[in-house]
Design a protein around this motif. Structure first.
Motif, PDB file in Angstrom:
ATOM      1  N   ILE A  28       4.052  33.422 -33.620  1.00 20.20           N
ATOM      2  CA  ILE A  28       2.820  32.649 -33.515  1.00 20.20           C
ATOM      3  C   ILE A  28       1.694  33.667 -33.690  1.00 20.20           C
ATOM      4  O   ILE A  28       1.560  34.614 -32.911  1.00 20.20           O
ATOM      5  N   CYS A  29       0.937  33.468 -34.738  1.00 15.99           N
ATOM      6  CA  CYS A  29      -0.076  34.459 -35.095  1.00 15.99           C
ATOM      7  C   CYS A  29      -1.439  34.100 -34.514  1.00 15.99           C
ATOM      8  O   CYS A  29      -1.789  32.931 -34.372  1.00 15.99           O
ATOM      9  N   ASP A  30      -2.220  35.131 -34.245  1.00 14.63           N
ATOM     10  CA  ASP A  30      -3.598  34.922 -33.791  1.00 14.63           C
ATOM     11  C   ASP A  30      -4.521  34.795 -34.999  1.00 14.63           C
ATOM     12  O   ASP A  30      -4.060  34.740 -36.139  1.00 14.63           O
ATOM     13  N   ASP A  31      -5.852  34.771 -34.766  1.00 13.29           N
ATOM     14  CA  ASP A  31      -6.842  34.601 -35.834  1.00 13.29           C
ATOM     15  C   ASP A  31      -6.753  35.695 -36.886  1.00 13.29           C
ATOM     16  O   ASP A  31      -7.106  35.476 -38.052  1.00 13.29           O
ATOM     17  N   LYS A  32      -6.294  36.858 -36.515  1.00 14.03           N
ATOM     18  CA  LYS A  32      -6.253  37.994 -37.433  1.00 14.03           C
ATOM     19  C   LYS A  32      -4.919  38.070 -38.189  1.00 14.03           C
ATOM     20  O   LYS A  32      -4.698  38.979 -38.968  1.00 14.03           O
ATOM     21  N   GLY A  33      -4.012  37.123 -37.923  1.00 21.49           N
ATOM     22  CA  GLY A  33      -2.727  37.121 -38.606  1.00 21.49           C
ATOM     23  C   GLY A  33      -1.678  37.987 -37.939  1.00 21.49           C
ATOM     24  O   GLY A  33      -0.595  38.182 -38.460  1.00 21.49           O
ATOM     25  N   CYS A  34      -2.014  38.511 -36.776  1.00 21.21           N
ATOM     26  CA  CYS A  34      -1.047  39.335 -36.046  1.00 21.21           C
ATOM     27  C   CYS A  34      -0.199  38.447 -35.163  1.00 21.21           C
ATOM     28  O   CYS A  34      -0.660  37.430 -34.643  1.00 21.21           O
ATOM     29  N   SER A  35       1.017  38.891 -34.951  1.00 22.64           N
ATOM     30  CA  SER A  35       1.941  38.146 -34.125  1.00 22.64           C
ATOM     31  C   SER A  35       1.543  38.313 -32.669  1.00 22.64           C
ATOM     32  O   SER A  35       1.617  39.399 -32.106  1.00 22.64           O
ATOM     33  N   ALA A  36       1.054  37.213 -32.075  1.00 27.46           N
ATOM     34  CA  ALA A  36       0.600  37.280 -30.694  1.00 27.46           C
ATOM     35  C   ALA A  36       1.696  36.856 -29.731  1.00 27.46           C
ATOM     36  O   ALA A  36       1.818  37.409 -28.643  1.00 27.46           O
ATOM     37  N   GLU A  37       2.494  35.880 -30.153  1.00 25.09           N
ATOM     38  CA  GLU A  37       3.563  35.362 -29.303  1.00 25.09           C
ATOM     39  C   GLU A  37       4.758  34.969 -30.168  1.00 25.09           C
ATOM     40  O   GLU A  37       4.668  34.933 -31.385  1.00 25.09           O
ATOM     41  N   ILE A  38       5.838  34.663 -29.499  1.00 26.19           N
ATOM     42  CA  ILE A  38       7.040  34.176 -30.181  1.00 26.19           C
ATOM     43  C   ILE A  38       7.269  32.740 -29.730  1.00 26.19           C
ATOM     44  O   ILE A  38       7.330  32.456 -28.538  1.00 26.19           O
TER      45      ILE A  38
END
Length: 194
Positions: A28-38
């Motif tokens: 689950i990606c944040d606004d920046k496209g980084c993986s924030a959660e699974i």
């Protein structure tokens, strides 16, 4: 860490039962496209797996029976006479690989001069003369039964090689009466005498 969903199947014991679960884990990606959660989705597929195993077991059972039958078995489409399946005995009898038999018209294997009339006519008989791949004639005793699976009808054709009996009759080494008995009783074996 690839950013792609990962799938897995797990078997978990719950009380007395062993259950099978299919799980997909995804980022689950944040606004920046980084993986924030699974994120995780799981489904209980126990009944599906049981049905799959039962189907596989039935297929293996049917295949084992077809392999073990000591006469030729052909499964044929009744409208077209196309061969749908054969057992290994048919392959040995005709000298062809299964892939070279399946899909062909049964009547393609009949000896052309065996037809008394027009070869395009479908002749139904208890005996057929077939041609092997090497053009050798094979005399067969034939029986056919209809089988229905769901809404589809099939012809289950059994072929018994009676070439040896026919050859003995031609040489008049056995009487017509004995040949008739042997043709009626396929369970009687002819043994070569020393």
């Amino acid at each position: 860490a690839s950013g792609r969903p990962a799938e897995s199947e797990e078997r978990i014991r719950i009380g007395e039962q062993l259950r099978t679960y299919f799980t997909v884990r995804y980022p689950i990606c944040d606004d920046k496209g980084c993986s924030a959660e699974i994120g995780t989705m799981t489904a209980d597929i126990t009944n599906h797996k049981i049905a799959e195993e039962l189907l596989k077991e039935k297929e293996e059972y049917s295949e084992a029976i077809m392999q073990a039958i000591q006469t030729g078995v052909m499964i044929i489409a009744p409208e077209s006479y196309k061969i749908i399946d054969v057992n290994p005995w048919v392959c040995d009898l005709l000298g062809y690989a299964k892939a070279d038999i399946v899909g062909r018209d049964f009547y393609e294997f009949l000896c052309p001069d065996w037809f008394e009339n027009d070869p395009s006519q479908r002749i139904v008989s208890d005996e057929y003369v077939l041609l092997k791949k090497d053009k050798e004639r094979i005399y067969t005793r034939r029986s056919v039964a209809k089988a229905r699976v769901k809404d589809q009808e099939y012809l289950v054709q059994s072929l018994l090689d009676i070439t040896d009996i026919k050859k003995l009759m031609e040489k008049q080494e056995i009487s017509i009466e004995l040949a008739k008995i042997l043709l009626q009783r396929p369970d009687v074996l002819l043994l070569d005498e020393p």
